[in-house]
Design a protein around this motif. Sequence first.
Motif, PDB file in Angstrom:
ATOM      1  N   LYS A  79       0.834  -1.191   0.000  1.00  0.00           N
ATOM      2  CA  LYS A  79       0.000   0.000   0.000  1.00  0.00           C
ATOM      3  C   LYS A  79       0.876   1.250   0.000  1.00  0.00           C
ATOM      4  CE  LYS A  79      -3.849  -2.162   2.425  1.00  0.00           C
ATOM      5  NZ  LYS A  79      -4.744  -2.123   3.604  1.00  0.00           N
ATOM      6  N   PRO A  80       0.540   2.213  -0.831  1.00  0.00           N
ATOM      7  CA  PRO A  80       1.343   3.428  -0.857  1.00  0.00           C
ATOM      8  C   PRO A  80       1.268   4.178   0.457  1.00  0.00           C
ATOM      9  CG  PRO A  80      -0.683   3.722  -2.099  1.00  0.00           C
ATOM     10  CD  PRO A  80      -0.612   2.260  -1.731  1.00  0.00           C
ATOM     11  N   GLN A  81       2.381   4.793   0.807  1.00  0.00           N
ATOM     12  CA  GLN A  81       2.418   5.547   2.048  1.00  0.00           C
ATOM     13  C   GLN A  81       1.490   6.752   1.952  1.00  0.00           C
ATOM     14  OE1 GLN A  81       5.976   7.855   3.097  1.00  0.00           O
ATOM     15  NE2 GLN A  81       6.072   6.636   4.958  1.00  0.00           N
ATOM     16  N   GLN A  82       0.655   6.893   2.963  1.00  0.00           N
ATOM     17  CA  GLN A  82      -0.278   8.004   2.963  1.00  0.00           C
ATOM     18  C   GLN A  82       0.455   9.314   3.200  1.00  0.00           C
ATOM     19  OE1 GLN A  82      -3.073   6.618   5.991  1.00  0.00           O
ATOM     20  NE2 GLN A  82      -4.583   6.430   4.379  1.00  0.00           N
ATOM     21  N   GLN A  83       0.018  10.315   2.495  1.00  0.00           N
ATOM     22  CA  GLN A  83       0.623  11.626   2.608  1.00  0.00           C
ATOM     23  C   GLN A  83      -0.363  12.596   3.252  1.00  0.00           C
ATOM     24  OE1 GLN A  83       3.795  12.291   1.854  1.00  0.00           O
ATOM     25  NE2 GLN A  83       4.056  10.147   1.279  1.00  0.00           N
ATOM     26  N   PRO A  84       0.145  13.597   3.963  1.00  0.00           N
ATOM     27  CA  PRO A  84      -0.740  14.590   4.563  1.00  0.00           C
ATOM     28  C   PRO A  84      -1.428  15.411   3.486  1.00  0.00           C
ATOM     29  CG  PRO A  84       1.552  15.245   4.776  1.00  0.00           C
ATOM     30  CD  PRO A  84       1.555  13.837   4.252  1.00  0.00           C
ATOM     31  N   PRO A  85      -2.546  16.068   3.825  1.00  0.00           N
ATOM     32  CA  PRO A  85      -3.302  16.824   2.822  1.00  0.00           C
ATOM     33  C   PRO A  85      -2.567  18.036   2.268  1.00  0.00           C
ATOM     34  CG  PRO A  85      -4.202  17.151   5.032  1.00  0.00           C
ATOM     35  CD  PRO A  85      -3.213  16.039   5.130  1.00  0.00           C
ATOM     36  N   ILE A  86      -1.534  18.513   2.956  1.00  0.00           N
ATOM     37  CA  ILE A  86      -0.757  19.651   2.465  1.00  0.00           C
ATOM     38  C   ILE A  86       0.357  19.129   1.563  1.00  0.00           C
ATOM     39  CG2 ILE A  86       0.755  21.554   3.129  1.00  0.00           C
ATOM     40  CD1 ILE A  86      -0.800  21.788   5.704  1.00  0.00           C
ATOM     41  N   PRO A  87       0.420  19.559   0.307  1.00  0.00           N
ATOM     42  CA  PRO A  87       1.435  19.052  -0.621  1.00  0.00           C
ATOM     43  C   PRO A  87       2.853  19.272  -0.092  1.00  0.00           C
ATOM     44  CG  PRO A  87      -0.245  20.304  -1.791  1.00  0.00           C
ATOM     45  CD  PRO A  87      -0.487  20.522  -0.328  1.00  0.00           C
ATOM     46  N   HIS A  88       3.671  18.237  -0.192  1.00  0.00           N
ATOM     47  CA  HIS A  88       5.089  18.292   0.193  1.00  0.00           C
ATOM     48  C   HIS A  88       5.278  18.742   1.641  1.00  0.00           C
ATOM     49  CE1 HIS A  88       5.817  17.706  -4.052  1.00  0.00           C
ATOM     50  NE2 HIS A  88       5.177  18.816  -4.342  1.00  0.00           N
ATOM     51  N   ALA A  89       4.355  18.335   2.504  1.00  0.00           N
ATOM     52  CA  ALA A  89       4.450  18.726   3.915  1.00  0.00           C
ATOM     53  C   ALA A  89       5.718  18.188   4.558  1.00  0.00           C
ATOM     54  CB  ALA A  89       3.223  18.225   4.679  1.00  0.00           C
ATOM     55  N   GLU A  90       6.213  17.055   4.043  1.00  0.00           N
ATOM     56  CA  GLU A  90       7.399  16.450   4.651  1.00  0.00           C
ATOM     57  C   GLU A  90       8.647  17.310   4.485  1.00  0.00           C
ATOM     58  OE1 GLU A  90       6.910  14.892   0.472  1.00  0.00           O
ATOM     59  OE2 GLU A  90       5.629  15.213   2.220  1.00  0.00           O
ATOM     60  N   THR A  91       8.609  18.279   3.574  1.00  0.00           N
ATOM     61  CA  THR A  91       9.773  19.148   3.359  1.00  0.00           C
ATOM     62  C   THR A  91       9.676  20.448   4.162  1.00  0.00           C
ATOM     63  OG1 THR A  91       8.760  20.275   1.454  1.00  0.00           O
ATOM     64  CG2 THR A  91       9.989  18.245   1.016  1.00  0.00           C
ATOM     65  N   LEU A  92       8.565  20.660   4.837  1.00  0.00           N
ATOM     66  CA  LEU A  92       8.348  21.910   5.567  1.00  0.00           C
ATOM     67  C   LEU A  92       8.867  21.814   6.996  1.00  0.00           C
ATOM     68  CD1 LEU A  92       4.645  22.617   4.486  1.00  0.00           C
ATOM     69  CD2 LEU A  92       6.728  23.491   3.412  1.00  0.00           C
ATOM     70  N   THR A  93       9.183  22.963   7.559  1.00  0.00           N
ATOM     71  CA  THR A  93       9.474  23.009   8.987  1.00  0.00           C
ATOM     72  C   THR A  93       8.148  23.032   9.743  1.00  0.00           C
ATOM     73  OG1 THR A  93       9.485  25.427   9.083  1.00  0.00           O
ATOM     74  CG2 THR A  93      11.579  24.332   8.546  1.00  0.00           C
ATOM     75  N   ILE A  94       8.218  22.821  11.045  1.00  0.00           N
ATOM     76  CA  ILE A  94       6.998  22.851  11.849  1.00  0.00           C
ATOM     77  C   ILE A  94       6.329  24.223  11.754  1.00  0.00           C
ATOM     78  CG2 ILE A  94       6.084  22.679  14.191  1.00  0.00           C
ATOM     79  CD1 ILE A  94       6.832  20.027  13.013  1.00  0.00           C
ATOM     80  N   ALA A  95       7.134  25.272  11.749  1.00  0.00           N
ATOM     81  CA  ALA A  95       6.583  26.629  11.653  1.00  0.00           C
ATOM     82  C   ALA A  95       5.876  26.843  10.313  1.00  0.00           C
ATOM     83  CB  ALA A  95       7.697  27.655  11.832  1.00  0.00           C
ATOM     84  N   GLU A  96       6.488  26.365   9.230  1.00  0.00           N
ATOM     85  CA  GLU A  96       5.874  26.511   7.906  1.00  0.00           C
ATOM     86  C   GLU A  96       4.599  25.685   7.799  1.00  0.00           C
ATOM     87  OE1 GLU A  96       9.974  27.237   5.298  1.00  0.00           O
ATOM     88  OE2 GLU A  96       9.203  25.206   5.627  1.00  0.00           O
ATOM     89  N   LEU A  97       4.621  24.504   8.404  1.00  0.00           N
ATOM     90  CA  LEU A  97       3.434  23.651   8.387  1.00  0.00           C
ATOM     91  C   LEU A  97       2.274  24.317   9.123  1.00  0.00           C
ATOM     92  CD1 LEU A  97       2.331  20.768   7.656  1.00  0.00           C
ATOM     93  CD2 LEU A  97       2.920  20.134   9.996  1.00  0.00           C
ATOM     94  N   ALA A  98       2.581  24.939  10.257  1.00  0.00           N
ATOM     95  CA  ALA A  98       1.543  25.625  11.027  1.00  0.00           C
ATOM     96  C   ALA A  98       0.912  26.743  10.208  1.00  0.00           C
ATOM     97  CB  ALA A  98       2.138  26.171  12.320  1.00  0.00           C
ATOM     98  N   LYS A  99       1.736  27.470   9.476  1.00  0.00           N
ATOM     99  CA  LYS A  99       1.239  28.582   8.665  1.00  0.00           C
ATOM    100  C   LYS A  99       0.349  28.087   7.533  1.00  0.00           C
ATOM    101  CE  LYS A  99       2.844  32.644   6.102  1.00  0.00           C
ATOM    102  NZ  LYS A  99       4.041  33.419   5.660  1.00  0.00           N
ATOM    103  N   LYS A 100       0.776  27.014   6.856  1.00  0.00           N
ATOM    104  CA  LYS A 100       0.017  26.503   5.717  1.00  0.00           C
ATOM    105  C   LYS A 100      -1.273  25.803   6.143  1.00  0.00           C
ATOM    106  CE  LYS A 100       3.704  25.948   2.290  1.00  0.00           C
ATOM    107  NZ  LYS A 100       3.018  26.732   1.240  1.00  0.00           N
ATOM    108  N   SER A 101      -1.272  25.223   7.335  1.00  0.00           N
ATOM    109  CA  SER A 101      -2.459  24.499   7.797  1.00  0.00           C
ATOM    110  C   SER A 101      -3.396  25.365   8.629  1.00  0.00           C
ATOM    111  CB  SER A 101      -2.033  23.278   8.620  1.00  0.00           C
ATOM    112  OG  SER A 101      -1.273  23.675   9.753  1.00  0.00           O
ATOM    113  N   ASP A 102      -3.020  26.651   8.820  1.00  0.00           N
ATOM    114  CA  ASP A 102      -3.845  27.589   9.604  1.00  0.00           C
ATOM    115  C   ASP A 102      -4.092  27.088  11.020  1.00  0.00           C
ATOM    116  OD1 ASP A 102      -4.094  29.452   7.534  1.00  0.00           O
ATOM    117  OD2 ASP A 102      -5.786  28.371   6.657  1.00  0.00           O
TER     118      ASP A 102
END
Length: 221
Positions: A79-102
Amino acid sequence: MHICFGVVFLAASVLHIWLNIKPLMSYFVRKAQDTSKLRTEWIFALAVCGLVFWGALKPFVPFSSLLELNDRIKNSWEKPQQQPPIPHAETLTIAELAKKSDIELDTIIRNLKAAEIETDPSDIFGTIAEQHNLSPNELFEIATGRQIERPASEHNKGGGGSGFGQKTLKQACEEIGIESGKAIEALKAAGVEATGDMRVREMADQNNMRPGQIRQILENL
């Protein structure tokens, strides 16, 4: 994919018949007039089609074996590894993820800490997931508060489901692939008193550090 090609083939067949309806009808009429008896190959083809049709409705050997083989092959696919709904979230920092996910940064850090995952705003999301044997989607569920407890993934089964901070120094060294003696010396040089039976989180708390910082010291050996 086979469904898509099947639809294309069916559409092409209908178009071919429509464009050549007169020659086809003339051919069948002429053949029907030439003979009034069923030819041997027609009977054989009809029998084969009937056998296949019945085998699909009421599976029996070899049709049942073929269907079972098909199921085994499909079930064996990884089974393919599930990815978060935000594109390329794995490359973001925690701060950037917080901003993009509101979502408030403090909320994400608090949710992760509740799951025994220590982070800071500059940590890379994908690296954190890898270090804790989680898929990016699983970590995202925890970070956003949709999932409180860490899932028992295939990677941490048999390990009690604990994170790096819950491991003893000896266990951490075995995981990273270094000698515990060298690890103790390296930690001592960094001002961290440690023994092989101490947990990583305990060492980190005593020295106002995060388990991830302890891990970084060990991985640099």
